[in-house]
Design a protein around this motif. Structure first.
Motif, PDB file in Angstrom:
ATOM      1  N   GLY A   1       0.862  -1.349   0.080  1.00  0.00           N
ATOM      2  CA  GLY A   1      -0.070  -0.065  -0.023  1.00  0.00           C
ATOM      3  C   GLY A   1       0.897   1.535   0.266  1.00  0.00           C
ATOM      4  N   ASP A   2       0.139   2.153   0.442  1.00  0.00           N
ATOM      5  CA  ASP A   2       0.797   3.484   0.478  1.00  0.00           C
ATOM      6  C   ASP A   2       0.847   4.206   2.361  1.00  0.00           C
ATOM      7  OD1 ASP A   2       2.281   6.334  -0.116  1.00  0.00           O
ATOM      8  OD2 ASP A   2       0.458   6.581  -1.281  1.00  0.00           O
ATOM      9  N   PRO A   3       2.186   3.835   3.030  1.00  0.00           N
ATOM     10  CA  PRO A   3       1.735   3.835   4.374  1.00  0.00           C
ATOM     11  C   PRO A   3       2.322   5.136   4.545  1.00  0.00           C
ATOM     12  CG  PRO A   3       4.314   2.549   3.671  1.00  0.00           C
ATOM     13  CD  PRO A   3       3.063   2.581   2.375  1.00  0.00           C
ATOM     14  N   TYR A   4       1.666   5.473   5.922  1.00  0.00           N
ATOM     15  CA  TYR A   4       2.010   7.297   5.827  1.00  0.00           C
ATOM     16  C   TYR A   4       1.692   7.222   7.954  1.00  0.00           C
ATOM     17  CZ  TYR A   4      -3.337   7.414   6.325  1.00  0.00           C
ATOM     18  OH  TYR A   4      -4.736   7.605   6.154  1.00  0.00           O
TER      19      TYR A   4
ATOM     20  N   LYS B   1      -0.536   6.754  14.527  1.00  0.00           N
ATOM     21  CA  LYS B   1       0.016   5.173  13.860  1.00  0.00           C
ATOM     22  C   LYS B   1       0.182   5.551  12.727  1.00  0.00           C
ATOM     23  CE  LYS B   1      -4.304   3.981  16.450  1.00  0.00           C
ATOM     24  NZ  LYS B   1      -5.093   3.757  16.332  1.00  0.00           N
ATOM     25  N   VAL B   2       0.490   3.923  11.899  1.00  0.00           N
ATOM     26  CA  VAL B   2       1.085   3.763  11.020  1.00  0.00           C
ATOM     27  C   VAL B   2      -0.539   3.192  10.394  1.00  0.00           C
ATOM     28  CG1 VAL B   2       2.029   2.795   9.438  1.00  0.00           C
ATOM     29  CG2 VAL B   2       3.197   3.368  11.356  1.00  0.00           C
ATOM     30  N   GLU B   3      -0.521   4.339   9.131  1.00  0.00           N
ATOM     31  CA  GLU B   3      -1.802   3.567   8.235  1.00  0.00           C
ATOM     32  C   GLU B   3      -1.408   3.473   6.625  1.00  0.00           C
ATOM     33  OE1 GLU B   3      -4.868   6.348   9.328  1.00  0.00           O
ATOM     34  OE2 GLU B   3      -4.773   5.358  11.296  1.00  0.00           O
ATOM     35  N   GLY B   4      -2.503   3.374   6.097  1.00  0.00           N
ATOM     36  CA  GLY B   4      -2.340   3.072   4.350  1.00  0.00           C
ATOM     37  C   GLY B   4      -1.572   1.938   4.369  1.00  0.00           C
ATOM     38  N   SER B   5      -1.549   0.869   4.521  1.00  0.00           N
ATOM     39  CA  SER B   5      -0.431  -0.398   4.792  1.00  0.00           C
ATOM     40  C   SER B   5      -0.990  -1.418   5.415  1.00  0.00           C
ATOM     41  CB  SER B   5       0.146  -0.330   4.780  1.00  0.00           C
ATOM     42  OG  SER B   5       1.081  -0.077   6.137  1.00  0.00           O
ATOM     43  N   ASP B   6       0.036  -2.666   5.463  1.00  0.00           N
ATOM     44  CA  ASP B   6      -0.134  -3.512   5.973  1.00  0.00           C
ATOM     45  C   ASP B   6      -0.101  -4.235   7.080  1.00  0.00           C
ATOM     46  OD1 ASP B   6       1.677  -4.228   4.696  1.00  0.00           O
ATOM     47  OD2 ASP B   6       1.726  -6.292   4.377  1.00  0.00           O
ATOM     48  N   LEU B   7       0.702  -2.918   7.624  1.00  0.00           N
ATOM     49  CA  LEU B   7       1.829  -2.929   9.010  1.00  0.00           C
ATOM     50  C   LEU B   7       0.113  -3.399  10.273  1.00  0.00           C
ATOM     51  CD1 LEU B   7       4.563  -0.491   7.613  1.00  0.00           C
ATOM     52  CD2 LEU B   7       4.566  -3.108   7.720  1.00  0.00           C
ATOM     53  N   ARG B   8       0.793  -3.688  11.477  1.00  0.00           N
ATOM     54  CA  ARG B   8      -0.445  -3.564  12.014  1.00  0.00           C
ATOM     55  C   ARG B   8      -0.105  -2.534  13.259  1.00  0.00           C
ATOM     56  NH1 ARG B   8       0.657  -9.401  15.239  1.00  0.00           N
ATOM     57  NH2 ARG B   8      -1.469  -8.706  16.265  1.00  0.00           N
ATOM     58  N   ASN B   9      -1.752  -2.048  14.029  1.00  0.00           N
ATOM     59  CA  ASN B   9      -1.017  -0.864  14.346  1.00  0.00           C
ATOM     60  C   ASN B   9      -2.220  -0.933  15.606  1.00  0.00           C
ATOM     61  OD1 ASN B   9      -3.814  -0.708  13.673  1.00  0.00           O
ATOM     62  ND2 ASN B   9      -2.899   1.341  12.610  1.00  0.00           N
ATOM     63  N   ASN B  10      -2.445  -2.415  15.753  1.00  0.00           N
ATOM     64  CA  ASN B  10      -3.803  -2.592  16.589  1.00  0.00           C
ATOM     65  C   ASN B  10      -4.117  -3.525  17.616  1.00  0.00           C
ATOM     66  OD1 ASN B  10      -4.542  -4.201  14.899  1.00  0.00           O
ATOM     67  ND2 ASN B  10      -6.713  -3.334  14.785  1.00  0.00           N
ATOM     68  N   ASP B  11      -2.783  -3.950  17.116  1.00  0.00           N
ATOM     69  CA  ASP B  11      -2.330  -5.067  18.680  1.00  0.00           C
ATOM     70  C   ASP B  11      -2.159  -5.230  20.629  1.00  0.00           C
ATOM     71  OD1 ASP B  11      -1.482  -7.466  20.027  1.00  0.00           O
ATOM     72  OD2 ASP B  11       0.680  -7.683  18.369  1.00  0.00           O
ATOM     73  N   ASP B  12      -3.265  -4.504  21.234  1.00  0.00           N
ATOM     74  CA  ASP B  12      -4.069  -5.000  22.579  1.00  0.00           C
ATOM     75  C   ASP B  12      -2.298  -5.205  23.497  1.00  0.00           C
ATOM     76  OD1 ASP B  12      -5.714  -3.669  22.090  1.00  0.00           O
ATOM     77  OD2 ASP B  12      -7.694  -5.246  22.235  1.00  0.00           O
ATOM     78  N   ARG B  13      -1.497  -6.149  22.611  1.00  0.00           N
ATOM     79  CA  ARG B  13      -0.735  -6.947  24.004  1.00  0.00           C
ATOM     80  C   ARG B  13       1.143  -5.954  23.532  1.00  0.00           C
ATOM     81  NH1 ARG B  13      -0.230 -12.593  21.001  1.00  0.00           N
ATOM     82  NH2 ARG B  13      -0.278 -11.492  19.153  1.00  0.00           N
ATOM     83  N   ASP B  14       0.851  -4.859  22.725  1.00  0.00           N
ATOM     84  CA  ASP B  14       1.328  -4.369  22.173  1.00  0.00           C
ATOM     85  C   ASP B  14       1.798  -2.576  22.133  1.00  0.00           C
ATOM     86  OD1 ASP B  14       4.488  -3.022  21.960  1.00  0.00           O
ATOM     87  OD2 ASP B  14       4.916  -5.115  20.449  1.00  0.00           O
ATOM     88  N   LYS B  15       1.498  -2.000  22.959  1.00  0.00           N
ATOM     89  CA  LYS B  15       1.127  -0.302  22.901  1.00  0.00           C
ATOM     90  C   LYS B  15       2.305   0.051  21.838  1.00  0.00           C
ATOM     91  CE  LYS B  15       2.430   1.845  26.887  1.00  0.00           C
ATOM     92  NZ  LYS B  15       2.418   1.722  27.602  1.00  0.00           N
TER      93      LYS B  15
END
Length: 319
Positions: free
Chosen positions: A226-229, A292-306
């Motif tokens: 995607g296009d991360p931002y 947050k990093v958005e616009g890509s497949d990178l995870r940004n909502n893991d409750d175990r690792d803030k």
């Protein structure tokens, strides 16, 4: 009558003589007993002394026996054989260890870790390094430490240094798997504009509009789809005005993938600067900001690792 008297006079004289003999006999016996006791005591002492001497000899014999030539219970030939055995045994173990280490090292790549599934998604960090950024904009001593951290980071992004690097194609991965020397794409400090520390050396802190620099942790071989931002939001009812540098907070694909510290020693990762455009109404109020990093497949909502794909910090500015 005279004979009878003589006999009577002789009888009492004989009795004390017999008593004296008996007394002398008892004295002699007592003396003999004492002598015997003395002799037995002396004999016992001598026996004890001899026993002690023998014990000392035996204790020394345990270390070295001059009669048999044994040292610590072993002869010279016995010591030679056992030392030879341990030399061969431990030499074999050392050889096996070296062989297994050599085989293992043949399967490893010095540039890329063999197992990196636990760091498939990067985290975000901010500069200045502080969970809470609090300062008085009228007092420069309050925010000097923040400014110094930002200047130290951006020294590696000076335009004079980055001009030596390559111009890469925007929006495309810079893949160079077969290249022995990996090239580095330019990321000039001037691209951060008001948050570069060039037009404003205080990075907006003197005006009460601080700049925060966000960078993504390096992960070898990472190619985000995607296009991360970077997108930041303040946790309050009304939105907080922010400005991103580069525009829209983009993390361009041309800076990916990263090939490791050895293969890519001059690599500089892309950063995003966010300037918080605070107003007087925002002063003396603690604001919580999440990026947050958005616009890509990178995870940004893991409750175990803030910190996975996101970062949270607090800002409080006073006049």
């Amino acid at each position: 009558m005279s004979s009878v008297q003589q006999e009577q006079n002789q009888e009492p004289n004989q009795e004390p003589k017999e008593e004296q003999k008996e007394d002398t006999k008892e004295e002699v016996k007592a003396e003999e007993k004492e002598e015997k006791n003395k002799k037995t005591k002396e004999e016992k002492k001598e026996e004890k002394n001899e026993e002690k001497k023998e014990e000392k000899k035996e204790s020394w014999d345990c270390i070295y026996n001059p009669r048999t030539g044994e040292f610590l219970g072993r002869t010279a030939s016995s010591w030679g054989l056992i030392l030879l055995f341990y030399l061969v045994f431990y030499g074999f173990l050392a050889g096996m260890f070296c062989l297994t280490m050599w085989v293992m090292l043949q399967t490893l790549d010095e540039n890329v870790p063999r197992y990196q599934d636990r760091v498939a998604n990067p985290g975000l960090v901010i500069l200045p390094h502080a969970a809470e950024i609090s300062f008085n904009r009228s007092d420069s001593t309050n925010y000097n430490q923040y400014i110094q951290q930002l200047h130290a980071l951006l020294q590696h992004y000076n335009d004079s240094l980055q001009e030596r690097n390559d111009l890469c194609l925007v929006g495309e991965y810079t893949e160079q798997d077969d290249e022995p020397i990996k090239k580095v794409c330019q990321f000039k400090r001037s691209m951060l504009r008001q948050c570069s520390g060039l037009p404003d050396t205080s990075f907006g802190y003197a005006e009460g509009k601080p700049c925060i620099i966000i960078k993504m942790n390096r992960v070898i071989g990472l190619k985000p789809r995607g296009d991360p931002y970077i997108n930041c939001t303040a946790k309050r009812d009304s939105p907080l005005q922010m400005q991103y540098f580069p525009s829209e907070g983009r993390l361009d694909k041309m800076f990916f993938p990263y090939y490791g510290k050895k293969a890519h020693p001059d690599y500089v990762q892309p950063v995003v600067a966010v300037q918080l455009l605070l107003t007087k109404e925002d002063y003396n109020v603690e604001l919580t900001v999440e990026c947050k990093v958005e616009g890509s497949d990178l995870r940004n909502n893991d409750d175990r690792d803030k910190y996975l794909g996101r970062v949270i910090f607090r800002v409080k500015v006073s006049e």
